[in-house]
Design a protein around this motif. Structure first.
Motif, PDB file in Angstrom:
ATOM      1  N   ILE A 235       1.016  -1.084  -0.139  1.00 46.70           N
ATOM      2  CA  ILE A 235      -0.303  -0.710   0.147  1.00 46.70           C
ATOM      3  C   ILE A 235       1.104   1.300   0.044  1.00 46.70           C
ATOM      4  O   ILE A 235       1.988   1.576   0.770  1.00 46.70           O
ATOM      5  N   GLU A 236       0.455   2.444  -0.125  1.00 45.61           N
ATOM      6  CA  GLU A 236       1.296   3.615  -0.229  1.00 45.61           C
ATOM      7  C   GLU A 236       0.009   4.588   0.495  1.00 45.61           C
ATOM      8  O   GLU A 236       0.616   5.666   0.767  1.00 45.61           O
ATOM      9  N   GLY A 237      -0.717   4.024   1.651  1.00 47.00           N
ATOM     10  CA  GLY A 237      -1.333   4.576   2.432  1.00 47.00           C
ATOM     11  C   GLY A 237      -2.547   5.670   1.327  1.00 47.00           C
ATOM     12  O   GLY A 237      -2.842   6.703   2.549  1.00 47.00           O
ATOM     13  N   GLU A 238      -2.680   5.851   0.725  1.00 47.24           N
ATOM     14  CA  GLU A 238      -3.586   6.406  -0.118  1.00 47.24           C
ATOM     15  C   GLU A 238      -4.816   6.102   0.210  1.00 47.24           C
ATOM     16  O   GLU A 238      -5.116   4.829   0.214  1.00 47.24           O
ATOM     17  N   GLU A 239      -6.342   7.143  -0.372  1.00 49.76           N
ATOM     18  CA  GLU A 239      -7.364   6.350   0.323  1.00 49.76           C
ATOM     19  C   GLU A 239      -7.837   5.268  -0.808  1.00 49.76           C
ATOM     20  O   GLU A 239      -7.456   5.693  -2.015  1.00 49.76           O
ATOM     21  N   GLY A 240      -8.530   3.966  -0.617  1.00 51.77           N
ATOM     22  CA  GLY A 240      -8.211   2.586  -0.889  1.00 51.77           C
ATOM     23  C   GLY A 240      -7.812   1.883  -0.969  1.00 51.77           C
ATOM     24  O   GLY A 240      -8.123   0.521  -1.780  1.00 51.77           O
ATOM     25  N   ASP A 241      -6.934   2.186  -0.895  1.00 49.97           N
ATOM     26  CA  ASP A 241      -5.622   0.801  -0.262  1.00 49.97           C
ATOM     27  C   ASP A 241      -6.138   0.207   0.381  1.00 49.97           C
ATOM     28  O   ASP A 241      -6.782   0.459   1.164  1.00 49.97           O
TER      29      ASP A 241
END
Length: 335
Positions: free
Chosen positions: A293-299
């Motif tokens: 994950i990148e820490g973005e919404e929806g991950d």
């Protein structure tokens, strides 16, 4: 949210020297060489002792090293040296419960610049200071359940006070503001007369409880949204003339509060499972380190014990809803 009905050996926390556990940043979260630093608000706090047990459980599953370090006092200034050391050592991830939303941001940014992933848990920083925040529950839900409990216990009318942790604690202040809103919107006959701070120190919280009761002779209830505070307040009330007259609720652990529920000092309190919170924080950190994950919404990422989680707005991962403990269910839990 799930609770393990098994004994959690809080005293058996694994604390390893930073110098022995540290490794270069950017390592694979699934490799034995990866090192995470776990930094609670302060050491010697039963709540964080339990969260560290969950952190070590996740570490065992993932094959990473989690090292708990931290100050004795819950202050942002005391956390900064530990953040700086983690940055210097180049750990893969730093997992921190912030004593202030902004005061530690400079140190966290330096650690991030050195390649360390930053995960806050329990108490957040400003969103730009970290990659993810693992939240114990929705702030509005935490505030609402505490006001509902105290309202039930005092019959929906009378004076109450709040015994908080430190004046700078991000989570405490958010809950308190939402509790004020809840009172104003739905409980016109309940008056919040004071908010005091025990700084997550047992003796200071005990003394603040005594001071509240002396200052407000008509006080009917105390809400303490901190595990140290509620236990200290219960200890004071349990042997005082106010037992049975002044209600107490808030956030606590079953093992801390069991005797006070049994003796009638406390009717009901709430919490989530701090073991699960520590576990989820390490799992989230590993997902970041691995690049899952990148820490973005929806991950999304999946944990062995708790299942799948989705990153929400502002990089927030939500553990679950608060749970109420009382005489009917408290003996089902051991943490």
């Amino acid at each position: 949210m799930r609770f393990d009905k098994k004994s959690i050996a809080v005293a058996a926390t694994l604390v390893v020297s930073l110098g022995l556990s540290a490794c270069g940043g950017g390592g694979d979260g699934g490799d034995d060489g990866a090192a995470f630093t776990f930094l609670p608000k302060n050491l010697g706090n039963p709540y964080f002792d339990t969260s560290e047990v969950g952190a070590q459980s996740a570490a065992d599953e993932l094959g990473v090293t989690v090292t708990q370090v931290g100050p004795d006092a819950a202050s942002p200034e005391a956390q900064v040296p530990f953040i700086n050391t983690a940055a210097q050592q180049g750990v893969d991830a730093l997992i921190v419960s912030a004593n202030d939303p902004t005061a530690i941001c400079g140190a966290l940014e330096e650690a991030s610049g050195a390649g360390t992933k930053i995960v806050t848990f329990d108490s957040d920083t400003d969103p730009e200071c970290r990659d993810l925040y693992v939240s114990q529950a929705d702030a509005a839900g935490i505030a609402k359940v505490q006001i509902e409990m105290i309202a039930d216990q005092i019959g929906g009318a009378g004076q109450i006070a709040i015994l908080s942790a430190s004046a700078n604690a991000t989570n405490q202040n958010a809950w308190i503001e939402l509790m004020r809103t809840e009172l104003e919107s739905n409980y016109p006959d309940i008056e919040l007369v004071d908010t005091v701070y025990g700084d997550d120190d047992d003796q200071k919280s005990f003394d603040q409880t005594a001071a509240l009761l002396q200052s407000y002779p008509e006080l009917k209830g105390i809400v303490s949204p901190t595990t140290v505070g509620i236990a200290a307040a219960a200890r004071y009330l349990s042997t005082s003339e106010f037992k049975g007259q002044v209600s107490l609720t808030g956030l606590g652990t079953p093992n801390q509060m069991r005797e006070y529920v049994a003796d009638g000092t406390v009717a009901e309190f709430a919490l989530w499972n701090p073991d699960d919170l520590g576990y989820l924080a390490v799992q989230a950190a590993a997902a970041l380190v691995n690049g899952d994950i990148e820490g973005e919404e929806g991950d999304t990422f999946t944990t062995e014990r708790l299942g799948e989680y989705t990153v929400g707005a502002d990089g927030v991962v939500l553990l679950g809803e608060p749970f109420r403990f009382n005489a009917e269910n408290i003996d089902d839990f051991d943490f």
